[in-house]
Write a protein that holds these residues in place. Structure first.
Motif, mmCIF file in Angstrom:
data_model
loop_
_atom_site.group_PDB
_atom_site.id
_atom_site.type_symbol
_atom_site.label_atom_id
_atom_site.label_comp_id
_atom_site.label_asym_id
_atom_site.label_seq_id
_atom_site.Cartn_x
_atom_site.Cartn_y
_atom_site.Cartn_z
ATOM 1 N N PRO A 105 114.963 25.108 109.241
ATOM 2 C CA PRO A 105 115.927 24.897 108.151
ATOM 3 C C PRO A 105 116.047 23.445 107.706
ATOM 4 O O PRO A 105 116.685 23.183 106.682
ATOM 5 N N ASP A 106 115.445 22.495 108.441
ATOM 6 C CA ASP A 106 115.526 21.080 108.068
ATOM 7 C C ASP A 106 114.216 20.569 107.477
ATOM 8 O O ASP A 106 114.032 19.354 107.328
ATOM 9 N N ASN A 107 113.334 21.467 107.140
ATOM 10 C CA ASN A 107 112.027 21.072 106.613
ATOM 11 C C ASN A 107 112.103 20.995 105.086
ATOM 12 O O ASN A 107 112.084 22.013 104.406
ATOM 13 N N TYR A 108 112.193 19.777 104.554
ATOM 14 C CA TYR A 108 112.357 19.630 103.098
ATOM 15 C C TYR A 108 111.123 20.108 102.338
ATOM 16 O O TYR A 108 111.213 20.550 101.199
ATOM 17 N N ILE A 109 109.941 20.024 102.982
ATOM 18 C CA ILE A 109 108.717 20.483 102.321
ATOM 19 C C ILE A 109 108.772 21.990 102.056
ATOM 20 O O ILE A 109 108.382 22.474 100.986
ATOM 21 N N ALA A 110 109.293 22.745 103.023
ATOM 22 C CA ALA A 110 109.394 24.202 102.869
ATOM 23 C C ALA A 110 110.306 24.549 101.686
ATOM 24 O O ALA A 110 109.990 25.419 100.870
ATOM 25 N N TYR A 111 111.441 23.847 101.609
ATOM 26 C CA TYR A 111 112.364 24.095 100.483
ATOM 27 C C TYR A 111 111.718 23.722 99.153
ATOM 28 O O TYR A 111 111.878 24.438 98.148
ATOM 29 N N TYR A 112 110.991 22.611 99.148
ATOM 30 C CA TYR A 112 110.407 22.153 97.894
ATOM 31 C C TYR A 112 109.315 23.112 97.403
ATOM 32 O O TYR A 112 109.233 23.436 96.219
ATOM 33 N N ARG A 113 108.509 23.544 98.342
ATOM 34 C CA ARG A 113 107.449 24.485 97.935
ATOM 35 C C ARG A 113 108.040 25.824 97.494
ATOM 36 O O ARG A 113 107.548 26.459 96.549
ATOM 37 N N ARG A 114 109.096 26.245 98.158
ATOM 38 C CA ARG A 114 109.737 27.493 97.735
ATOM 39 C C ARG A 114 110.346 27.338 96.332
ATOM 40 O O ARG A 114 110.262 28.246 95.491
ATOM 41 N N ALA A 115 110.938 26.161 96.078
ATOM 42 C CA ALA A 115 111.485 25.897 94.743
ATOM 43 C C ALA A 115 110.381 25.925 93.693
ATOM 44 O O ALA A 115 110.569 26.427 92.570
ATOM 45 N N THR A 116 109.206 25.399 94.061
ATOM 46 C CA THR A 116 108.067 25.407 93.144
ATOM 47 C C THR A 116 107.674 26.833 92.767
ATOM 48 O O THR A 116 107.403 27.125 91.598
ATOM 49 N N VAL A 117 107.677 27.726 93.765
ATOM 50 C CA VAL A 117 107.327 29.126 93.490
ATOM 51 C C VAL A 117 108.396 29.775 92.614
ATOM 52 O O VAL A 117 108.082 30.497 91.670
ATOM 53 N N ASP B 173 117.506 25.111 96.281
ATOM 54 C CA ASP B 173 116.438 24.577 97.138
ATOM 55 C C ASP B 173 116.178 23.107 96.816
ATOM 56 O O ASP B 173 115.965 22.288 97.726
ATOM 57 N N LEU B 174 116.190 22.756 95.540
ATOM 58 C CA LEU B 174 115.984 21.358 95.157
ATOM 59 C C LEU B 174 117.128 20.490 95.665
ATOM 60 O O LEU B 174 116.907 19.347 96.119
ATOM 61 N N SER B 175 118.347 21.017 95.612
ATOM 62 C CA SER B 175 119.504 20.274 96.135
ATOM 63 C C SER B 175 119.373 20.066 97.641
ATOM 64 O O SER B 175 119.731 19.000 98.166
ATOM 65 N N LYS B 176 118.848 21.066 98.328
ATOM 66 C CA LYS B 176 118.660 20.952 99.778
ATOM 67 C C LYS B 176 117.595 19.905 100.104
ATOM 68 O O LYS B 176 117.735 19.126 101.059
ATOM 69 N N VAL B 177 116.522 19.873 99.276
ATOM 70 C CA VAL B 177 115.481 18.854 99.466
ATOM 71 C C VAL B 177 116.090 17.462 99.361
ATOM 72 O O VAL B 177 115.833 16.574 100.198
ATOM 73 N N ILE B 178 116.911 17.237 98.329
ATOM 74 C CA ILE B 178 117.523 15.919 98.108
ATOM 75 C C ILE B 178 118.490 15.579 99.231
ATOM 76 O O ILE B 178 118.600 14.418 99.648
ATOM 77 N N GLU B 179 119.193 16.602 99.728
ATOM 78 C CA GLU B 179 120.101 16.378 100.858
ATOM 79 C C GLU B 179 119.330 15.920 102.087
ATOM 80 O O GLU B 179 119.779 15.025 102.827
ATOM 81 N N LYS C 262 116.157 14.653 102.068
ATOM 82 C CA LYS C 262 115.334 13.461 101.815
ATOM 83 C C LYS C 262 115.757 12.864 100.469
ATOM 84 O O LYS C 262 115.257 13.229 99.408
ATOM 85 N N MET C 263 116.739 11.952 100.525
ATOM 86 C CA MET C 263 117.391 11.456 99.315
ATOM 87 C C MET C 263 116.470 10.633 98.419
ATOM 88 O O MET C 263 116.733 10.468 97.232
ATOM 89 N N ASP C 264 115.363 10.115 98.963
ATOM 90 C CA ASP C 264 114.448 9.311 98.141
ATOM 91 C C ASP C 264 113.301 10.152 97.551
ATOM 92 O O ASP C 264 112.330 9.597 97.041
ATOM 93 N N PHE C 265 113.441 11.477 97.611
ATOM 94 C CA PHE C 265 112.402 12.362 97.066
ATOM 95 C C PHE C 265 112.624 12.460 95.551
ATOM 96 O O PHE C 265 113.324 13.333 95.045
ATOM 97 N N THR C 266 112.024 11.555 94.819
ATOM 98 C CA THR C 266 112.283 11.453 93.369
ATOM 99 C C THR C 266 111.769 12.658 92.575
ATOM 100 O O THR C 266 112.363 13.034 91.563
ATOM 101 N N VAL D 135 116.980 8.336 90.033
ATOM 102 C CA VAL D 135 115.522 8.238 90.090
ATOM 103 C C VAL D 135 115.096 6.826 89.725
ATOM 104 O O VAL D 135 114.231 6.219 90.378
ATOM 105 N N LEU D 136 115.719 6.274 88.682
ATOM 106 C CA LEU D 136 115.362 4.917 88.225
ATOM 107 C C LEU D 136 115.709 3.853 89.270
ATOM 108 O O LEU D 136 115.098 2.772 89.287
ATOM 109 N N LYS D 137 116.673 4.133 90.148
ATOM 110 C CA LYS D 137 117.090 3.172 91.166
ATOM 111 C C LYS D 137 116.324 3.332 92.469
ATOM 112 O O LYS D 137 116.550 2.570 93.423
ATOM 113 N N SER D 138 115.431 4.338 92.541
ATOM 114 C CA SER D 138 114.807 4.656 93.833
ATOM 115 C C SER D 138 113.328 4.273 93.905
ATOM 116 O O SER D 138 112.554 4.934 94.578
ATOM 117 N N ASN D 139 112.965 3.206 93.216
ATOM 118 C CA ASN D 139 111.573 2.727 93.237
ATOM 119 C C ASN D 139 110.598 3.855 92.862
ATOM 120 O O ASN D 139 109.692 4.201 93.633
#
Length: 504
Positions: free
Chosen positions: A68-80, A93-99, A101-105, A131-135
């Motif tokens: 449940p803490d794997n941001y990649i799994a959430y991101y890929r599921r959001a992509t699908v 799922d995107l909100s969970k990814v940001i939670e 990994k906050m620098d995931f632009t 996003v603009l503040k996160s390099n």
């Protein structure tokens, strides 16, 4: 990777900045990935690349459940989810990814874009600014700046739309809302606002379109279903009105306005269904009574008044009540001059009344509005034949009966006239000759109108005794000398030659 390119292309058409993470590398230690989770992620990546979205989604579900803490799994599921057009499911799922990994632009950009489409402009702007503040990368920075400008423009247009609505300038409000909804396509509130504008501007069908979208965008949107049902009702579409109000009651069976409206629509719908069944059964008097009840049940909606009168007009025409049919059809045509059904039914009534010029005019008007209607074409041809025929010999007029006269009426009229014009009643030679001619016409009329096949031909505009219509030029068998008619019995129902009849 061809299939993957296809998936990426489909996503890119909706989210131009979307990065499909099939090739994203991650460190297992950082994400706490165990072997099973990694297996699900790898298999899901292959299925996604092959375009097998449902199967890929199952693998990513398993990966999320396994870690449940794997941001990649959430991101890929959001992509699908996005590839499947399920943006509502992708957003959490995107909100969970940001939670996690906050620098995931990339995830923040995607969430900002979804929020913009939903009309949540403040939240979207917050994501784009972060996003603009996160390099960010050069492309991410460019995309975030572009989306911020777009969001600012939507804020300005929304303010203008609300001001126009408050000022009752609904045309201007619609113009502003059109522009906003090109971007904020999932904003249910703005669609409902535009629907209100359309209602005020007298465009209910456009309002229905927006309200249907709003009913899908907002959960448990009973108000949208209620409004859709009432709009369909005002348009005279009782069946769709009933269907939509039932959707409202599915969400809330105690909804007061929906339940009250449901009872009214159901009652009206039952009356109309019964009336149409009666028409199909040829019970036109009963059907007329039902449509009169429809008008009493809903006297305030003009559409039901017009449609009821239209069907009553049809019933009178089919029931061979031409005077009543002409009256009611004319009432319909005063309200709707181009009503093809009323024109056809009135034309048929005119034919019964032998008003051929009027019938031709109605058929021609109907044909202008529906030139491919075979019934109109055949009716017009019949009316033209009957007009031509009326200028010659009309057997109905000879016997003095209506075109819808029963056989018994025809025989009765024939017997009366045969007695009146029997040549033996006249002594003067000139009067006798006149009587002979009249007598022959009476006998001919009886012969044609008492024979179903011959009568049908005559009703269709063809005189079966006209020499011009006889193949081989056989001529009219009734045009013969008086001697051949001596001894007929006008009271015989089996023909004019059976018994001799003497006059004192």
């Amino acid at each position: 990777m061809v299939a993957l390119g296809s998936v990426t292309s489909r996503l890119g058409s909706v989210f131009p900045f979307l990065l499909v993470l099939v090739d994203l590398q991650y460190e297992g230690a950082e994400c706490g990935v165990n072997a099973d989770v990694e297996k699900h992620l790898e298999l899901g990546k292959k299925l996604l690349a092959a375009g097998q979205l449902a199967d890929a989604l199952s693998q990513f579900h398993a990966a999320v459940d396994g870690d449940p803490d794997n941001y990649i799994a959430y991101y890929r599921r959001a992509t699908v989810f996005l590839a499947m057009g399920k943006s509502k499911a992708a957003l959490p799922d995107l909100s969970k990814v940001i939670e996690l990994k906050m620098d995931f632009t990339a995830a923040r950009l995607q969430r900002g874009h979804l929020l913009l489409k939903q009309g949540k402009l403040d939240e979207a702007e917050d994501d784009f600014k972060k996003v603009l503040k996160s390099n960010p990368s050069e492309n991410e920075e460019k995309e975030a700046q572009s989306q911020l400008i777009k969001s600012d423009e939507m804020q300005r247009l929304r303010s203008q739309a609300l001001d126009a609505f408050e000022s009752s300038d609904y045309t201007a409000a619609i113009t502003f809302l059109d522009k906003i909804l090109e971007v904020c396509v999932w904003d249910a509130e703005l669609r409902e606002l535009r629907a209100e504008c359309f209602i005020k501007e007298g465009e209910p069908r456009k309002a229905i379109s927006d309200l249907k979208a709003a009913s899908k965008l907002k959960n448990d949107n009973t108000e949208a279903f209620y409004k859709i049902s009432t709009l369909y009702y005002q348009l005279g579409d009782h069946e769709l009105s009933l269907s939509e109000v039932r959707e409202c009651l599915k969400l809330d069976q105690d909804h007061k306005r929906c339940f009250a409206h449901y009872k009214q629509v159901k009652k009206l719908n039952k009356l109309i269904e019964t009336a149409e069944e009666l028409i199909r059964d040829g019970r036109y008097t009963d059907a007329t009574s039902k449509y009169e009840s429809v008008m009493k049940t809903e006297p305030s909606v003009s559409e039901y008044i017009i449609r009821s009168k239209e069907r009553i007009c049809h019933c009178f025409s089919k029931d061979e009540k031409p005077v009543e049919a002409i009256r009611v059809c004319s009432e319909v045509l005063q309200m709707e001059p181009e009503n093809v059904n009323a024109l056809k039914d009135r034309a048929e009534a005119y034919l019964i009344e032998e008003m051929y010029d009027e019938a031709i005019q109605d058929y021609e008007t109907a044909q202008e509005h529906n030139e491919n209607d075979q019934q109109i074409r055949e009716g017009l041809e019949k009316a033209q034949r009957l007009l031509k025929q009326s200028q010659k010999r009309d057997y109905y007029k000879i016997l003095g009966v209506k075109r819808n006269a029963k056989k018994q009426e025809i025989i009765k009229a024939y017997r009366k006239l045969a007695l009146q014009w029997h040549p033996d009643n006249f002594q003067n030679e000139e009067e006798k000759k006149k009587a002979e001619k009249k007598f022959i016409d009476i006998a001919a009329a009886k012969e044609v109108l008492s024979d179903p096949e011959m009568r049908k031909k005559f009703d269709d505009g063809e005189d079966p005794l006209d020499a011009e219509n006889q193949q081989g030029g056989g001529g009219n068998p009734f045009h013969r000398s008086w001697n051949s008619w001596q001894g007929f019995n006008p009271f015989s129902s089996g023909g004019p030659f059976r018994f001799k009849f003497h006059f004192n």
